[in-house]
Design a protein around this motif. Structure first.
Motif, PDB file in Angstrom:
ATOM      1  N   LEU A 119       0.872  -1.082   0.148  1.00  8.10           N
ATOM      2  CA  LEU A 119       0.425   0.106   0.056  1.00  8.10           C
ATOM      3  C   LEU A 119       0.570   1.198  -0.428  1.00  8.10           C
ATOM      4  O   LEU A 119       0.784   2.284  -0.964  1.00  8.10           O
ATOM      5  CB  LEU A 119      -0.743   0.215   1.257  1.00  8.10           C
ATOM      6  CG  LEU A 119      -1.973  -0.740   1.041  1.00  8.10           C
ATOM      7  CD1 LEU A 119      -2.626  -1.557   2.489  1.00  8.10           C
ATOM      8  CD2 LEU A 119      -2.922  -0.182   0.035  1.00  8.10           C
ATOM      9  N   HIS A 120       1.927   1.394   1.092  1.00  6.08           N
ATOM     10  CA  HIS A 120       3.153   1.825   0.893  1.00  6.08           C
ATOM     11  C   HIS A 120       3.581   2.568  -1.062  1.00  6.08           C
ATOM     12  O   HIS A 120       3.462   3.508  -1.034  1.00  6.08           O
ATOM     13  CB  HIS A 120       3.943   2.223   2.148  1.00  6.08           C
ATOM     14  CG  HIS A 120       4.875   3.528   2.019  1.00  6.08           C
ATOM     15  ND1 HIS A 120       4.723   4.790   1.935  1.00  6.08           N
ATOM     16  CD2 HIS A 120       6.355   3.118   1.448  1.00  6.08           C
ATOM     17  CE1 HIS A 120       5.903   4.408   2.151  1.00  6.08           C
ATOM     18  NE2 HIS A 120       6.653   3.858   1.482  1.00  6.08           N
ATOM     19  N   LYS A 121       4.232   1.314  -1.503  1.00  5.02           N
ATOM     20  CA  LYS A 121       5.132   1.733  -2.138  1.00  5.02           C
ATOM     21  C   LYS A 121       4.040   1.939  -3.351  1.00  5.02           C
ATOM     22  O   LYS A 121       5.025   2.764  -4.039  1.00  5.02           O
ATOM     23  CB  LYS A 121       5.805   0.099  -2.562  1.00  5.02           C
ATOM     24  CG  LYS A 121       5.997  -0.073  -3.848  1.00  5.02           C
ATOM     25  CD  LYS A 121       6.697  -1.137  -4.098  1.00  5.02           C
ATOM     26  CE  LYS A 121       7.450  -1.105  -5.765  1.00  5.02           C
ATOM     27  NZ  LYS A 121       8.008  -3.616  -5.785  1.00  5.02           N
ATOM     28  N   HIS A 122       3.220   1.929  -3.983  1.00  2.00           N
ATOM     29  CA  HIS A 122       2.039   2.062  -5.066  1.00  2.00           C
ATOM     30  C   HIS A 122       1.246   3.288  -4.495  1.00  2.00           C
ATOM     31  O   HIS A 122      -0.157   3.818  -5.185  1.00  2.00           O
ATOM     32  CB  HIS A 122       1.120   0.386  -5.119  1.00  2.00           C
ATOM     33  CG  HIS A 122       1.919  -0.320  -5.485  1.00  2.00           C
ATOM     34  ND1 HIS A 122       2.865  -0.450  -6.821  1.00  2.00           N
ATOM     35  CD2 HIS A 122       2.484  -1.659  -4.710  1.00  2.00           C
ATOM     36  CE1 HIS A 122       3.443  -1.944  -6.619  1.00  2.00           C
ATOM     37  NE2 HIS A 122       2.730  -2.385  -5.849  1.00  2.00           N
ATOM     38  N   SER A 123       1.474   3.666  -3.814  1.00  2.89           N
ATOM     39  CA  SER A 123       0.699   5.779  -2.835  1.00  2.89           C
ATOM     40  C   SER A 123       1.632   6.837  -3.264  1.00  2.89           C
ATOM     41  O   SER A 123       2.628   6.514  -4.014  1.00  2.89           O
ATOM     42  CB  SER A 123       0.731   5.097  -1.288  1.00  2.89           C
ATOM     43  OG  SER A 123       1.380   5.603  -0.643  1.00  2.89           O
ATOM     44  N   PRO A 124       1.148   7.516  -3.268  1.00  6.13           N
ATOM     45  CA  PRO A 124       1.828   9.224  -3.677  1.00  6.13           C
ATOM     46  C   PRO A 124       2.681   8.919  -2.179  1.00  6.13           C
ATOM     47  O   PRO A 124       3.640   9.976  -3.144  1.00  6.13           O
ATOM     48  CB  PRO A 124       1.067   9.857  -3.766  1.00  6.13           C
ATOM     49  CG  PRO A 124      -1.174   9.555  -3.310  1.00  6.13           C
ATOM     50  CD  PRO A 124      -0.526   8.135  -3.208  1.00  6.13           C
ATOM     51  N   ARG A 125       2.465   8.500  -1.811  1.00  6.79           N
ATOM     52  CA  ARG A 125       4.115   8.046  -0.961  1.00  6.79           C
ATOM     53  C   ARG A 125       5.753   7.809  -0.955  1.00  6.79           C
ATOM     54  O   ARG A 125       5.826   7.332   0.249  1.00  6.79           O
ATOM     55  CB  ARG A 125       3.436   7.835   0.880  1.00  6.79           C
ATOM     56  CG  ARG A 125       2.029   9.198   0.982  1.00  6.79           C
ATOM     57  CD  ARG A 125       1.535   9.032   2.801  1.00  6.79           C
ATOM     58  NE  ARG A 125       1.167  10.689   2.982  1.00  6.79           N
ATOM     59  CZ  ARG A 125       1.318  11.269   3.894  1.00  6.79           C
ATOM     60  NH1 ARG A 125       2.309  11.309   4.261  1.00  6.79           N
ATOM     61  NH2 ARG A 125      -0.085  12.442   4.298  1.00  6.79           N
ATOM     62  N   GLY A 126       5.505   6.695  -2.088  1.00 11.62           N
ATOM     63  CA  GLY A 126       6.176   5.732  -2.249  1.00 11.62           C
ATOM     64  C   GLY A 126       7.429   6.139  -2.078  1.00 11.62           C
ATOM     65  O   GLY A 126       8.732   4.966  -1.501  1.00 11.62           O
ATOM     66  N   ASN A 127       7.626   6.836  -2.484  1.00 11.57           N
ATOM     67  CA  ASN A 127       8.868   7.688  -1.907  1.00 11.57           C
ATOM     68  C   ASN A 127       9.422   8.392  -0.657  1.00 11.57           C
ATOM     69  O   ASN A 127      10.689   8.341  -0.894  1.00 11.57           O
ATOM     70  CB  ASN A 127       9.867   8.750  -2.912  1.00 11.57           C
ATOM     71  CG  ASN A 127       9.217   8.643  -4.675  1.00 11.57           C
ATOM     72  OD1 ASN A 127      10.167   7.058  -4.716  1.00 11.57           O
ATOM     73  ND2 ASN A 127       8.997   9.011  -4.970  1.00 11.57           N
ATOM     74  N   GLY A 128       8.742   8.102   0.150  1.00  7.77           N
ATOM     75  CA  GLY A 128       8.955   8.484   1.488  1.00  7.77           C
ATOM     76  C   GLY A 128       8.972   7.728   2.111  1.00  7.77           C
ATOM     77  O   GLY A 128       9.188   6.527   1.848  1.00  7.77           O
ATOM     78  N   PRO A 129       9.344   7.872   3.726  1.00  6.42           N
ATOM     79  CA  PRO A 129       9.829   6.624   4.525  1.00  6.42           C
ATOM     80  C   PRO A 129       8.700   5.734   4.665  1.00  6.42           C
ATOM     81  O   PRO A 129       7.579   5.901   4.616  1.00  6.42           O
ATOM     82  CB  PRO A 129      10.658   6.887   6.195  1.00  6.42           C
ATOM     83  CG  PRO A 129       9.430   8.746   6.023  1.00  6.42           C
ATOM     84  CD  PRO A 129       9.791   8.843   4.315  1.00  6.42           C
ATOM     85  N   PHE A 130       8.718   4.305   5.158  1.00  5.01           N
ATOM     86  CA  PHE A 130       8.181   3.296   5.541  1.00  5.01           C
ATOM     87  C   PHE A 130       8.572   2.512   6.948  1.00  5.01           C
ATOM     88  O   PHE A 130       9.874   2.473   6.703  1.00  5.01           O
ATOM     89  CB  PHE A 130       8.146   2.731   4.356  1.00  5.01           C
ATOM     90  CG  PHE A 130       7.263   1.417   5.203  1.00  5.01           C
ATOM     91  CD1 PHE A 130       6.105   1.249   5.008  1.00  5.01           C
ATOM     92  CD2 PHE A 130       7.516  -0.007   5.630  1.00  5.01           C
ATOM     93  CE1 PHE A 130       4.220   0.330   5.143  1.00  5.01           C
ATOM     94  CE2 PHE A 130       6.526  -0.885   6.558  1.00  5.01           C
ATOM     95  CZ  PHE A 130       4.541  -0.792   6.502  1.00  5.01           C
ATOM     96  N   VAL A 131       7.717   3.248   8.098  1.00  5.60           N
ATOM     97  CA  VAL A 131       8.281   2.710   9.532  1.00  5.60           C
ATOM     98  C   VAL A 131       7.284   1.880  10.122  1.00  5.60           C
ATOM     99  O   VAL A 131       6.122   2.007  10.324  1.00  5.60           O
ATOM    100  CB  VAL A 131       8.443   4.044  10.021  1.00  5.60           C
ATOM    101  CG1 VAL A 131       8.906   3.936  11.649  1.00  5.60           C
ATOM    102  CG2 VAL A 131       9.487   5.833   9.312  1.00  5.60           C
ATOM    103  N   ALA A 132       7.555   0.175  10.292  1.00  4.26           N
ATOM    104  CA  ALA A 132       6.851  -0.327  11.412  1.00  4.26           C
ATOM    105  C   ALA A 132       7.066  -0.448  12.977  1.00  4.26           C
ATOM    106  O   ALA A 132       8.576  -0.324  13.034  1.00  4.26           O
ATOM    107  CB  ALA A 132       6.638  -1.440  10.667  1.00  4.26           C
TER     108      ALA A 132
END
Length: 541
Positions: free
Chosen positions: A177-190
């Protein structure tokens, strides 16, 4: 197709195999010694290598070892004498596909080479798929619903709640969901809210100022700040302490928060994706989860199916995880037999995809041969079968079809056969919750027809024999047998035995495209036996 390489210093052996394979329209290239083979590998490679074990200039075992270093997935058939047991053992330990005893039966040799070719072609397709393998995979309708939902959400920043059992891949969905969203270039923090002590969780989420508590010697940014401009994934949100739920709700409401010990409000542009294996509605009812936070998170809900609800994906996942484990460990990837795949598909996998991955890692380390068979599977997969395999989740035919990479319904039985299987698929829950109509879909409960003229009676005896619920095909067999016996039909034993044998042989011949030797091997009987049975059953026509 690439040629089959024959390596033997005996000209008569090379001649016989060349002519036989030419009749099968299979390209051939012959060699008299291992040195020429190794030299030829610099410019070319075979589809299958068939090598004698003892030749001037080197042994077939040494050649096998050197070829496997260059082409680990190449099927190699070693030709050896009947009495040469040590050589046969060495061949298998070196990763040989099979060994061919001398003197050999020519049709059997051709059949073995054909099987190796099929295996090689299939492995090429699998390898190509693995190299292009997406971050998530699944052909099951329930997984296709999830993929469609991810696609529809690809241009949205809406909050998503992912539900599903442990090990079903919730974090993979969040990353997609993150990768294919407009935020894909931003950080993914889990962050797993269940894995962090309550006293530290607040600091983990919101950060802390220097001196905020004992040990806080420097200022620390929390996960909300780290995820600014990207996505924050809150795993196991149902286990978050109640007082922290209030702070999280405030952040989701106005985007502002304070570090622990801080007095200056901070803002962070974060998309929140939450996940849980718990029933949050029930947690709300019991007072363990804030209802207003639940509604704030439950904007779009994606439900991930358990692995037992998508059994048709198990063969593809198994092959992928075997390749992945081999790559991680730096060893040659194991192959898995159709029978072992069928057994895997029957298992319920309470730990879901994560458990299947662990099983494949175990097989990569512990399975003794390159081809994993049923006997090589972990004991827990052999001791119990899926309670749903005869009813809920997948029919016996569907399981076999999935294990062989066939579409559902590709393996069926005629109405007159004892093996006709009554089975139904339970309704599959939609991938997206009713409140967020994204990708819903159901599979109707449509049972297959039972055997001819079923009799409405109990099946206690079959269940008693098996120590539990009898498989559907065995129930059908019992109904048919009882009807025949009560009607006084003579020779019920012979009639049912003939139907049973004919069904097994037809199925094996269908799987092997009519190749009798290979069908006999799959059934565990001799070539002469299957030929005699085909004649006795009148199946030659």
């Amino acid at each position: 197709m690439k040629p089959i390489w024959i390596v033997d210093d005996d000209q008569s052996i090379r001649f016989v195999l060349e002519k036989a394979l030419a009749r099968e329209e299979l390209p051939v290239r012959s060699f008299t010694n291992p040195r020429d083979v190794l030299a030829a590998l610099d410019d070319d490679e075979p589809q299958v290598l068939v090598s004698d074990i003892r030749m001037p200039g080197g042994s077939g075992i040494d050649l096998l070892s050197k070829v496997k270093e260059r082409l680990p997935g190449l099927p190699v058939i070693i030709m050896t004498a009947y009495s040469d047991l040590d050589s046969a053992v060495s061949a298998f330990q070196g990763g040989a596909f099979e060994y061919l005893p001398k003197p050999f039966d020519l049709p059997k040799a051709v059949e073995l080479i054909r099987r190796a070719v099929d295996e090689s072609l299939r492995e090429e397709v699998i390898d190509e798929r693995v190299t292009q393998m997406p971050e998530m995979m699944g052909q099951a309708p329930a997984m296709q619903d999830v993929f469609r939902a991810i696609g529809r959400l690809s241009q949205s920043n809406v909050t998503v709640l992912i539900t599903g059992e442990s090990g079903s891949g919730k974090e993979l969905v969040a990353r997609a969901l993150h990768k294919h969203s407009p935020r894909g270039n931003g950080p993914f923090v889990a962050i797993n809210t269940a894995a962090i002590p309550k006293d530290l969780l607040e600091s983990e989420l919101f950060g802390h100022e220097r001196g905020a508590f004992t040990g806080a010697q420097t200022m620390r940014r929390g996960r909300f700040e780290q995820a600014d401009g990207g996505t924050l994934f809150l795993d196991e949100i149902g286990d978050m302490p109640f007082d922290l739920q209030t702070r999280l709700l405030r952040v989701l409401s106005d985007g502002q928060f304070y570090r622990v010990g801080g007095h200056q409000p901070l803002k962070s542009n974060v998309r929140v994706i939450a996940a849980t294996h718990q029933n949050l509605e029930e947690r709300v009812r019991l007072g363990g989860f804030r209802e207003d936070l639940f509604h704030r998170l439950n904007v779009i809900r994606l439900r991930l199916p358990a692995l037992r609800e998508r059994r048709e994906d198990i063969p593809t996942l198994t092959r992928f995880f075997l390749q992945k484990s081999a790559k991680d460990l730096g060893v040659e990837a194991k192959r898995i037999s159709d029978a072992a795949l069928t057994q895997l598909t029957l298992f319920d996998f309470p730990g879901n995809v994560r458990q299947l991955e662990n099983v494949c890692h175990w097989l990569t380390v512990m399975a003794p041969a390159q081809v994993v068979d049923i006997k090589d599977l972990p004991p827990e997969l052999l001791e119990s079968r899926s309670p749903g395999s005869s009813g809920q989740g997948a029919s016996a035919h569907g399981v076999v079809a999935a294990a062989h990479g066939l579409p559902a319904g590709a393996v069926t039985a005629p109405l007159g056969d004892v093996a006709a299987v009554p089975a139904g698929l339970a309704n599959a829950a939609p991938a997206v919750a009713p409140g967020a109509t994204m990708a819903s879909g159901e599979v109707s409960d449509a049972p297959l027809p039972t055997a001819a003229e079923p009799v409405s009676i109990g099946v206690a005896s079959a269940s008693a024999v098996l120590g539990g619920a009898a498989p559907a095909w065995l129930q059908a067999l019992e109904r048919d047998a009882r009807a025949r016996l009560e009607a006084g039909q003579p020779e019920a034993w012979d009639a049912l035995t003939r139907q049973f044998e004919a069904c097994l042989i037809r199925t094996a011949l269908d799987l092997t495209r009519g190749r009798r030797i290979e069908a006999a091997q799959k059934l565990g009987i001799g070539r002469n036996t299957i030929t005699r049975k085909i004649q006795e059953l009148g199946m030659d026509d």
